[in-house]
Design an enzyme around this catalytic site. Structure first.
Site, PDB file in Angstrom:
ATOM      1  N   GLU A   1     -56.406   9.590  -6.969  1.00 20.70           N
ATOM      2  CA  GLU A   1     -57.002  10.896  -7.316  1.00 20.70           C
ATOM      3  C   GLU A   1     -56.333  11.338  -8.614  1.00 20.70           C
ATOM      4  O   GLU A   1     -55.182  11.767  -8.593  1.00 20.70           O
ATOM      5  CB  GLU A   1     -56.727  11.914  -6.202  1.00 20.70           C
ATOM      6  CG  GLU A   1     -57.355  11.569  -4.858  1.00 20.70           C
ATOM      7  CD  GLU A   1     -58.869  11.777  -4.839  1.00 20.70           C
ATOM      8  OE1 GLU A   1     -59.416  12.372  -5.785  1.00 20.70           O
ATOM      9  OE2 GLU A   1     -59.501  11.316  -3.871  1.00 20.70           O
TER      10      GLU A   1
ATOM     11  N   CYS B   1     -56.591  20.034 -10.822  1.00 19.19           N
ATOM     12  CA  CYS B   1     -57.213  18.825 -11.364  1.00 19.19           C
ATOM     13  C   CYS B   1     -58.693  19.040 -11.681  1.00 19.19           C
ATOM     14  O   CYS B   1     -59.212  18.506 -12.654  1.00 19.19           O
ATOM     15  CB  CYS B   1     -57.069  17.687 -10.373  1.00 19.19           C
ATOM     16  SG  CYS B   1     -57.723  18.110  -8.766  1.00 19.19           S
TER      17      CYS B   1
HETATM   18  P1  NAD Z   1     -47.803  12.756 -12.608  1.00 16.02           P
HETATM   19  O1  NAD Z   1     -48.718  11.603 -12.684  1.00 16.02           O
HETATM   20  O2  NAD Z   1     -46.832  12.969 -13.701  1.00 16.02           O
HETATM   21  O3  NAD Z   1     -46.950  12.687 -11.260  1.00 16.02           O
HETATM   22  C1  NAD Z   1     -47.554  12.557 -10.000  1.00 16.02           C
HETATM   23  C2  NAD Z   1     -46.586  11.895  -9.060  1.00 16.02           C
HETATM   24  O4  NAD Z   1     -46.330  10.578  -9.533  1.00 16.02           O
HETATM   25  C3  NAD Z   1     -45.233  12.590  -8.940  1.00 16.02           C
HETATM   26  O5  NAD Z   1     -44.811  12.520  -7.595  1.00 16.02           O
HETATM   27  C4  NAD Z   1     -44.336  11.712  -9.802  1.00 16.02           C
HETATM   28  O6  NAD Z   1     -42.986  11.730  -9.405  1.00 16.02           O
HETATM   29  C5  NAD Z   1     -44.950  10.352  -9.505  1.00 16.02           C
HETATM   30  N1  NAD Z   1     -44.600   9.303 -10.468  1.00 16.02           N
HETATM   31  C6  NAD Z   1     -44.532   9.368 -11.810  1.00 16.02           C
HETATM   32  N2  NAD Z   1     -44.147   8.166 -12.308  1.00 16.02           N
HETATM   33  C7  NAD Z   1     -43.977   7.334 -11.255  1.00 16.02           C
HETATM   34  C8  NAD Z   1     -43.582   5.982 -11.095  1.00 16.02           C
HETATM   35  N3  NAD Z   1     -43.275   5.226 -12.138  1.00 16.02           N
HETATM   36  N4  NAD Z   1     -43.532   5.465  -9.841  1.00 16.02           N
HETATM   37  C9  NAD Z   1     -43.830   6.217  -8.773  1.00 16.02           C
HETATM   38  N5  NAD Z   1     -44.196   7.507  -8.850  1.00 16.02           N
HETATM   39  C10 NAD Z   1     -44.273   8.053 -10.079  1.00 16.02           C
HETATM   40  O7  NAD Z   1     -48.759  14.011 -12.395  1.00 16.02           O
HETATM   41  P2  NAD Z   1     -48.353  15.515 -12.217  1.00 16.02           P
HETATM   42  O8  NAD Z   1     -47.937  16.033 -13.550  1.00 16.02           O
HETATM   43  O9  NAD Z   1     -47.417  15.691 -11.074  1.00 16.02           O
HETATM   44  O10 NAD Z   1     -49.748  16.166 -11.766  1.00 16.02           O
HETATM   45  C11 NAD Z   1     -50.696  16.571 -12.669  1.00 16.02           C
HETATM   46  C12 NAD Z   1     -51.804  15.541 -12.768  1.00 16.02           C
HETATM   47  O11 NAD Z   1     -52.319  15.291 -11.474  1.00 16.02           O
HETATM   48  C13 NAD Z   1     -52.981  16.059 -13.567  1.00 16.02           C
HETATM   49  O12 NAD Z   1     -53.457  15.023 -14.399  1.00 16.02           O
HETATM   50  C14 NAD Z   1     -54.013  16.403 -12.498  1.00 16.02           C
HETATM   51  O13 NAD Z   1     -55.345  16.378 -12.939  1.00 16.02           O
HETATM   52  C15 NAD Z   1     -53.739  15.361 -11.475  1.00 16.02           C
HETATM   53  N6  NAD Z   1     -54.236  15.784 -10.171  1.00 16.02           N
HETATM   54  C16 NAD Z   1     -55.339  15.170  -9.653  1.00 16.02           C
HETATM   55  C17 NAD Z   1     -55.871  15.586  -8.429  1.00 16.02           C
HETATM   56  C18 NAD Z   1     -57.092  14.942  -7.854  1.00 16.02           C
HETATM   57  O14 NAD Z   1     -57.378  15.197  -6.688  1.00 16.02           O
HETATM   58  N7  NAD Z   1     -57.802  14.132  -8.595  1.00 16.02           N
HETATM   59  C19 NAD Z   1     -55.253  16.631  -7.740  1.00 16.02           C
HETATM   60  C20 NAD Z   1     -54.117  17.232  -8.288  1.00 16.02           C
HETATM   61  C21 NAD Z   1     -53.604  16.790  -9.507  1.00 16.02           C
END
Ligand code: NAD
Length: 487
Positions: free
Chosen positions: A255, A289
């Site tokens: 997602e 999102c």
């Molecule tokens: P992010 O991708 O920076 O982080 C999300 C998660 O991934 C966090 O728990 C982070 O610690 C983890 N992560 C990052 N690097 C990693 C790695 N190398 N290995 C394992 N885990 C890792 O995103 P964010 O800043 O937390 O959230 C915002 C983003 O999420 C926006 O782009 C938003 O659109 C998206 N989002 C999408 C939905 C959906 O349902 N499509 C819902 C909410 C947020």
């Protein structure tokens, strides 16, 4: 200072195999409103992740054998515990995410809704029979839980996005290893505490906390015992995790990010369109999102729309602490988030956009950004292509239906799209032409446990929720053929 009726809900250790486990170091969770420490949380790594996965695999052998009612009863108990501890849970959520308290209550309503829904859906995990072409054989399709599910969740809805994934996983008979975002691990730990109080057996639900996600992430994506990885976060990180999980061919749900358009046609009910797009644009300070990233307004309504939107910014938005009940916009989550908003706005302003309101950081604190209204934005600006994830409304003018559909689809994202029109034919035509997983016609409210949610194109793979197939995402399908039936 965080005051709770029940301070034992504020957990700071990881939760593995039913026990609270401390790692070798810790990291600070800060309130984005005032940068004050909310808690010091333990940092775990590869060894603890492996331990959690092993315990989830062991627990799976028993959990999957429970009846749907037994699994559903645990989820219902969890739901009851949320009601019993409502204010404390909202307070923790508000402190770590900075969101207005009322929006924390909305998020919690989502949690109870999903727990309740999936407690009942556990009973509806159906297989089916097929008419075999051979009179001596019978064909059947079975659905069986997939196994250990790895969950990686973001900070923007740190409570409900955990439940949206783990409730169906547990209802289907899977066990869970969850890694919440480093900015907001406390809401996930609240859920671990509630799961523990609900009596969920050891190893069924595990939560791993860390500031640097690399070690935990590497183990979750490479360990063959993790059969499904479900991730919510940015497209950039999603691509890396999907590639890593490819080595062990995990079932994936991704997602990811969005660049959602809202289209205001010349036959829209203007008042309703302004209200809907305005409140959704600024919900959670624009950090959703499926938030509206680009607002396309027909040239005949453009000036009126912009005027009304601007008036609403002046009259209705109040920035401040989430604990102040009159606040409706909190801070952004961290410096990286606000810096991105600043970059995109500065880029637009330097290329000819005009900020009718905002366009800069606010004086309320280092992570506050002024609610911003940009006009004269055009497709060459970064604002058009990239997800702003902040309180910025960018307005584009159009005069032709085909042109605006092309512009709305001119993005590698495809999470949601919104259109406002009173013309029924146009509603269907445009809804069918837009490339997105969810479409709102005269509404921004497109999320429900009944509806599949997920993205087209680089907004994701797979779907969450849905009245029809909600648990299938957490199951393997098995074809069963029985031969030798004599007549
Ligand atoms: P992010 O991708 O920076 O982080 C999300 C998660 O991934 C966090 O728990 C982070 O610690 C983890 N992560 C990052 N690097 C990693 C790695 N190398 N290995 C394992 N885990 C890792 O995103 P964010 O800043 O937390 O959230 C915002 C983003 O999420 C926006 O782009 C938003 O659109 C998206 N989002 C999408 C939905 C959906 O349902 N499509 C819902 C909410 C947020």
């Amino acid at each position: 200072m965080l005051k709770l009726k029940d301070p034992s809900l504020l957990r700071t250790d990881s939760y593995i195999n039913g026990k609270w486990i401390r790692g070798k170091s810790s990291f600070t969770v800060k309130n984005p409103y005032d940068d004050k420490t909310v808690a010091e949380v333990t940092e775990v790594g590869q060894a603890e992740t492996k331990k959690a996965i092993d315990s989830a695999q062991k627990a799976f052998e028993e959990w999957k054998k429970l009846t749907p009612k037994q699994r559903g009863d645990y989820l219902k108990k969890w739901e009851e515990l949320i009601y019993e501890n409502w204010d404390d849970i909202c307070t923790i959520l508000t402190y770590e995410a900075g969101k207005p308290f009322e929006q924390s209550t909305h998020e919690l309503m989502g949690c109870t809704g999903f727990l309740n829904w999936y407690a009942q859906e556990a009973h509806r995990l159906h297989g089916y029979t097929l008419q075999s072409p051979d009179p001596n054989r019978r064909f059947m399709i079975l659905r069986q839980p997939i196994g250990v599910v790895g969950i990686i969740s973001p900070w923007n809805f740190p409570s409900v996005l955990v439940i949206q994934k783990c409730a169906p996983a547990l209802a289907a008979g899977c066990t869970v290893v969850l890694k919440p975002a480093e900015d907001t691990p406390l809401s996930a730990l609240v859920h671990a505490e509630l799961a523990h109080r609900a009596g969920i057996p050891h190893g069924v639900f595990n939560v791993l906390t860390c500031k640097d996600p690399t070690e935990v992430g590497n183990e979750m994506t490479s360990n063959p015992l993790v059969r499904k990885l479900t991730f919510t976060g940015s497209t950039e990180v999603g691509k890396k995790l999907a590639a890593a999980a490819g080595n062990t061919i995990k079932n994936l749900c991704m997602e990811l990010g969005g660049n959602c358009p809202a289209i205001i046609f010349e036959d829209a009910d203007l008042e309703k369109a302004v209200l809907s797009t305005f409140w959704f644009k600024f919900y959670n300070a624009g950090q959703c999102c499926n938030n509206i990233n680009r607002i396309f307004i027909h040239e005949r309504l453009y000036d009126q729309y912009v005027k009304q939107f601007q008036k609403m910014i002046d009259n209705f938005l109040k920035l401040g602490s989430g604990m102040d009940k009159t606040t409706n916009i909190g801070p952004l989550i961290n410096e990286q988030g606000i810096a991105k908003v600043e970059e995109l706005v500065d880029d637009a302003l330097s290329q000819g956009a005009t900020a009718l309101r905002g366009g800069c950081r606010a004086s309320n604190g280092p992570l506050f950004y002024e609610p911003t209204l940009l006009i004269d934005v055009d497709p060459k600006m970064r604002m058009y292509r990239e997800e702003v994830f902040g309180p910025v409304a960018s307005c584009y003018q159009f005069n032709d239906e085909d042109e605006v559909i092309r512009m709305a689809n001119d993005t590698h994202y495809g999470l949601a799209a919104y259109l406002y029109t009173e013309n029924i034919g146009r509603s269907w035509r445009v809804a069918e032409a837009l490339e997105a997983g969810s479409i709102g016609v005269n509404t921004h409210d497109v999320v429900s446990e009944l509806l599949p949610f997920g993205g087209w194109k680089q907004s994701g793979i797979g779907r969450e929720n849905s009245a029809v197939e909600s648990l299938n995402a957490y199951c393997e399908t098995k074809s069963l053929v029985i031969a030798g039936i004599q007549h």
